[in-house]
Design a protein around this motif. Structure first.
Motif, mmCIF file in Angstrom:
data_model
loop_
_atom_site.group_PDB
_atom_site.id
_atom_site.type_symbol
_atom_site.label_atom_id
_atom_site.label_comp_id
_atom_site.label_asym_id
_atom_site.label_seq_id
_atom_site.Cartn_x
_atom_site.Cartn_y
_atom_site.Cartn_z
ATOM 1 N N PHE A 94 0.864 -1.185 0.000
ATOM 2 C CA PHE A 94 0.000 0.000 0.000
ATOM 3 C C PHE A 94 0.899 1.232 0.000
ATOM 4 C CE2 PHE A 94 -2.340 -3.339 2.198
ATOM 5 C CZ PHE A 94 -3.510 -3.380 1.445
ATOM 6 N N LEU A 95 0.901 1.969 -1.076
ATOM 7 C CA LEU A 95 1.662 3.206 -1.146
ATOM 8 C C LEU A 95 0.805 4.330 -0.580
ATOM 9 C CD1 LEU A 95 3.051 2.785 -4.775
ATOM 10 C CD2 LEU A 95 4.218 2.282 -2.622
ATOM 11 N N ASP A 99 -3.348 8.346 2.902
ATOM 12 C CA ASP A 99 -2.770 9.662 2.570
ATOM 13 C C ASP A 99 -1.747 10.104 3.607
ATOM 14 O OD1 ASP A 99 -4.362 9.962 0.262
ATOM 15 O OD2 ASP A 99 -6.039 10.666 1.480
ATOM 16 N N SER A 100 -0.997 9.132 4.146
ATOM 17 C CA SER A 100 -0.028 9.443 5.196
ATOM 18 C C SER A 100 1.391 9.586 4.660
ATOM 19 C CB SER A 100 -0.039 8.329 6.244
ATOM 20 O OG SER A 100 0.402 7.114 5.652
ATOM 21 N N GLY A 101 1.605 9.179 3.408
ATOM 22 C CA GLY A 101 2.955 9.171 2.880
ATOM 23 C C GLY A 101 3.736 7.931 3.288
ATOM 24 N N ILE A 102 3.066 7.009 3.977
ATOM 25 C CA ILE A 102 3.721 5.805 4.473
ATOM 26 C C ILE A 102 3.411 4.636 3.548
ATOM 27 C CG2 ILE A 102 3.789 4.136 6.375
ATOM 28 C CD1 ILE A 102 3.061 6.445 8.245
ATOM 29 N N THR A 103 4.446 3.906 3.185
ATOM 30 C CA THR A 103 4.285 2.689 2.402
ATOM 31 C C THR A 103 4.181 1.516 3.370
ATOM 32 O OG1 THR A 103 5.567 3.595 0.577
ATOM 33 C CG2 THR A 103 5.342 1.204 0.666
ATOM 34 N N THR A 104 3.168 0.678 3.157
ATOM 35 C CA THR A 104 2.918 -0.441 4.058
ATOM 36 C C THR A 104 2.922 -1.741 3.276
ATOM 37 O OG1 THR A 104 1.521 0.990 5.408
ATOM 38 C CG2 THR A 104 1.306 -1.366 5.756
#
Length: 131
Positions: A94-95, A99-104
């Motif tokens: 999940f890029l 909308d946090s800028g965190i890639t998971t």
């Protein structure tokens, strides 16, 4: 020297204060007594007696060592029995999660016996080592 310099002389530290609760044992005992007194709401006297009997039976069985013949029936695994391929579970990336800028990276394990495993990592490559 490397360990001393990188670990023991590091400015990074954790400080933890532990304070014993003098009433903990008493509170725990009171909770246990309340729970035992409320058992009749969940099981009958007969069910409780059956559970105690089954527990005693299990303790007796576990206290006796298995015979050599019984131990020989237990399957043994050799290194050669193991596959050489590393299991890689299917993953989802999940890029910009929420909308946090965190890639998971997410993957589901087939069977975990109800245990949740979480790996949490932070990219600190842009951080100065002396910080």
């Amino acid at each position: 020297q490397l360990l001393t310099r990188r670990m023991f002389d590091s400015k990074h530290s954790t400080y933890l204060d532990l304070y014993p609760d003098k009433n903990y044992a008493l509170q725990w005992e009171q909770m246990e007594i309340q729970w035992l007194n409320s058992l009749d709401q969940y099981i009958t006297v007969e069910q409780g007696a059956q559970m105690l009997e089954e527990t005693d039976d299990l303790k007796r069985v576990q206290a006796v060592d298995d015979s050599e013949d019984a131990l020989a029936l237990i399957p043994h695994v050799q290194v050669s029995d193991l596959g050489k391929e590393l299991y890689a579970p299917p993953t989802n990336i999940f890029l910009d999660l929420f909308d946090s800028g965190i890639t998971t990276l997410e993957h589901e394990l087939v069977f975990t016996n109800g245990i949740a495993y979480v790996d949490f990592a932070i990219d600190i490559s842009n951080m100065d080592f002396d910080d």
